[in-house]
Enzyme design. Structure first.
Site, PDB file in Angstrom:
ATOM      1  N   GLY A 355       5.826  -4.988   2.456  1.00 55.04           N
ATOM      2  CA  GLY A 355       6.410  -5.639   1.249  1.00 55.04           C
ATOM      3  C   GLY A 355       6.269  -4.911   0.020  1.00 55.04           C
ATOM      4  O   GLY A 355       5.078  -5.258   0.581  1.00 55.04           O
ATOM      5  N   THR A 356       3.296  -3.914   0.600  1.00 53.63           N
ATOM      6  CA  THR A 356       2.023  -3.495   0.786  1.00 53.63           C
ATOM      7  C   THR A 356       1.406  -2.982  -0.407  1.00 53.63           C
ATOM      8  O   THR A 356       2.324  -2.293  -1.073  1.00 53.63           O
ATOM      9  CB  THR A 356       1.778  -2.792   1.941  1.00 53.63           C
ATOM     10  OG1 THR A 356       2.272  -3.628   3.053  1.00 53.63           O
ATOM     11  CG2 THR A 356       0.094  -2.390   2.116  1.00 53.63           C
ATOM     12  N   VAL A 357       0.290  -3.093  -1.137  1.00 50.76           N
ATOM     13  CA  VAL A 357      -0.377  -2.284  -1.937  1.00 50.76           C
ATOM     14  C   VAL A 357      -1.580  -1.707  -1.521  1.00 50.76           C
ATOM     15  O   VAL A 357      -2.117  -2.201  -0.747  1.00 50.76           O
ATOM     16  CB  VAL A 357      -0.686  -3.127  -3.415  1.00 50.76           C
ATOM     17  CG1 VAL A 357       0.687  -3.730  -3.915  1.00 50.76           C
ATOM     18  CG2 VAL A 357      -1.522  -4.286  -2.900  1.00 50.76           C
ATOM     19  N   MET A 437       0.978   3.242   1.779  1.00 50.73           N
ATOM     20  CA  MET A 437       1.041   1.910   2.093  1.00 50.73           C
ATOM     21  C   MET A 437       2.930   2.173   2.461  1.00 50.73           C
ATOM     22  O   MET A 437       3.500   3.104   2.153  1.00 50.73           O
ATOM     23  CB  MET A 437       1.051   1.018   1.161  1.00 50.73           C
ATOM     24  CG  MET A 437       1.712   1.161  -0.227  1.00 50.73           C
ATOM     25  SD  MET A 437       3.424   1.318  -0.513  1.00 50.73           S
ATOM     26  CE  MET A 437       3.797  -0.634  -0.485  1.00 50.73           C
TER      27      MET A 437
END
Length: 537
Positions: A355, A356-357, A437
């Site tokens: 969707g 990630t960070v 990511m």
């Protein structure tokens, strides 16, 4: 403000890597990077800085992660690498039968069915407890302030916020989704570039997490709100699901690659896919980066590793093959033999039985952290717990409803997980954290930046800026617009179905920090495909 297109970049820009000695924080959002740096300057260490940055990212980049997601970390401290698995399990009372009775033949993206227990708050608290120097109340201060007082939305963030709003407006019609719109689209639209957005509920939740060292999320007031919302809207969560959650310390897994050791978190994460691909590739010699032979072999190795990953990866306790079997030299050799001069249709193998960070931090004491957290698909499930600002992840979407599949849905089980932090060492000393990511791009990004760095000698910023490719399925491979067109044409001649992608975000967002063991000097690169930033001193 001058009227302009904030997402238009008509001219190529060359960025240099950044150097510092006292500390570095690299991530995808400038305010979050600065929050981590502020903690370092207050006497915190790289672990404190990672937590502060991660907490700010839940506020300042909610399109990719949140308090209701999962997290993983690789932590280098006092000459040792530690792994933390902060992923949650499916609710105990969910099952394939119940989901199918609700009319589904595959796991849905939205609603309660794909929601697993969030691990982010527990991961922050556990990292702070074991390795932090400052109290969590101090570490989360900036995140709380940004949530309470607001911050101006950045260019990339506004773009993906709008994209999510349009999709959610079309698909999320039930009353249980109204709290997402109340929280993230209070003006019946996504916030625009430069517009100030805040969430006092989010601030209150962060404050409670800070004051209780994360306990209230799993045992107290926040847990009660999650369970109540679940019961009122057809979810599966009980008090027991949250109360039993604990992040797990795990032994990192790694392979030796051309004089270095590359490390990942063990399954249920997909880091083993990157390691298997590198294990295959180290049997070849590569004359140059920008060559047909290099790209062809990279793509073929990734295909072979990924189809194995899809077949074998799940909760580590339920895997049919061990990590050692999948990463054995003998199995790598067998898979390597399948790479020919033409693009293959990959099939899973059978390892020999036996969707990630993303953010990276480093401090002057030698501590380094590779940290990643995510709600999975953007904002996640579309559910926001009323009165909390918590967007719940949809990580369970990766479960299979085929009872025979290794990653079949079961109550209390961890699913195949896409988010993976990476770390590099040499001769028992830390080189540093790295990560890319972005869903199923992540192992592919890891392989590309590691080879860019080790095989082709690119500095961190160049290793990240280099054009990327991504295997999709079968013979289909997407490449960025900047990818060399003559090599793309030659790959097509070898049988690869090459597609030029317009969306750069599909190719992941990465950070790298390397440390010179002689001088302690840190060199970092950040992602140019987003609002990437490096804060350092």
């Amino acid at each position: 403000m001058i009227t302009c297109n904030h997402l238009s970049h008509p001219y190529p820009i060359t960025r240099n890597s950044a150097y510092a000695k006292n500390g570095v924080v690299a991530t995808s959002q400038p305010l979050a990077a600065q929050a981590g740096l502020a903690i370092l300057q207050k006497g915190g260490n790289a672990i404190d800085a990672a937590i502060a940055t991660a907490a700010c990212l839940t506020v300042c980049e909610p399109t990719s992660n949140g308090i209701g997601g999962d997290a993983f970390a690789l932590v280098w401290t006092k000459g040792k690498l530690h792994g933390l698995n902060g992923s949650g399990r499916a609710p105990k009372h969910i099952s394939i039968e119940k989901v199918k009775q609700m009319g589904y033949d595959a796991m849905p993206k939205f609603g309660w069915i794909p929601v697993t227990v969030p691990g982010v708050p527990g991961a922050w608290a556990e990292l702070s407890r074991r390795f932090g120097k400052l109290p969590l109340k101090e570490v989360l201060k900036d995140a709380i302030t940004y949530a309470e007082e607001g911050y101006p939305v950045s260019s990339t963030l506004s773009r993906f916020w709008k994209k999510a709003y349009l999709a959610f407006s079309q698909h999320l019609k039930e009353d249980m989704f109204k709290y997402w719109f109340d929280t993230f689209a209070p003006n019946n639209r996504a916030p625009s570039v430069g517009e100030v957005w805040s969430s006092k509920d989010h601030a209150a939740t962060l404050r409670m997490i800070a004051e209780t060292d994360g306990k209230s999320f799993y045992h107290g007031e926040i847990a009660d709100k999650i369970v109540q919302f679940s019961k009122e809207t057809g979810g599966f969560f009980t008090e027991e699901d949250l109360a039993e959650y604990e992040p797990e310390w795990v032994e990192p897994i790694g392979i030796h690659y051309r004089g270095y050791d590359v490390w990942e978190i063990p399954p249920n994460g997909q880091g083993i896919v990157a390691l298997q691909a590198l294990n295959i590739l180290k049997g070849f010699e590569f004359a140059s980066k920008e060559s047909l032979d290099t790209y062809h072999k990279q793509i073929e190795a990734m295909k072979l590793a990924y189809v194995d990953g899809y077949k074998f990866i799940t909760d580590l306790e339920r895997m049919t093959y061990s990590v050692e079997e999948i990463l054995s030299e003998a199995y790598a050799e067998e898979r390597r033999k399948l790479i020919s001069a033409e693009a293959c249709l990959p099939q899973p193998g059978e390892p020999f039985k036996g969707g990630t960070v993303y953010l990276a931090t480093a401090d002057k004491e030698g501590n380094m952290v590779s940290f990643i957290q995510s709600n999975y698909m953007g904002f996640g499930s579309g559910l926001v717990v009323p009165g909390t600002g918590i967007a719940l992840q949809n990580r369970g979407n990766n479960f299979s409803l085929d009872p025979a599949h290794v990653n079949a849905l079961e109550g209390g089980k961890k699913t195949f997980h896409t988010i993976i932090p990476g770390f590099l060492t040499k001769g028992g000393q830390a080189v540093g954290p790295f990560g890319v990511m972005g869903g199923f791009m992540q192992p592919q990004g890891h392989v590309q930046v590691i080879m860019n760095s080790i095989d082709f000698g690119l500095h961190p910023q160049a290793a990240l800026d280099a054009p990327r490719w991504q295997w999709i399925k079968g013979r289909t491979v997407e490449v960025e617009q900047r990818f060399p067109h003559h090599i793309a044409s030659d790959l097509a001649y070898l049988g690869h179905d090459i597609r030029i992608a317009l969306e750069t975000n599909n190719f992941g967002r990465g950070q790298i920090i390397w440390r010179d063991p002689e001088t302690g000097v840190l060199v970092a690169g950040t992602e140019s495909r987003t609002d990437g930033a490096i804060a350092l001193w």
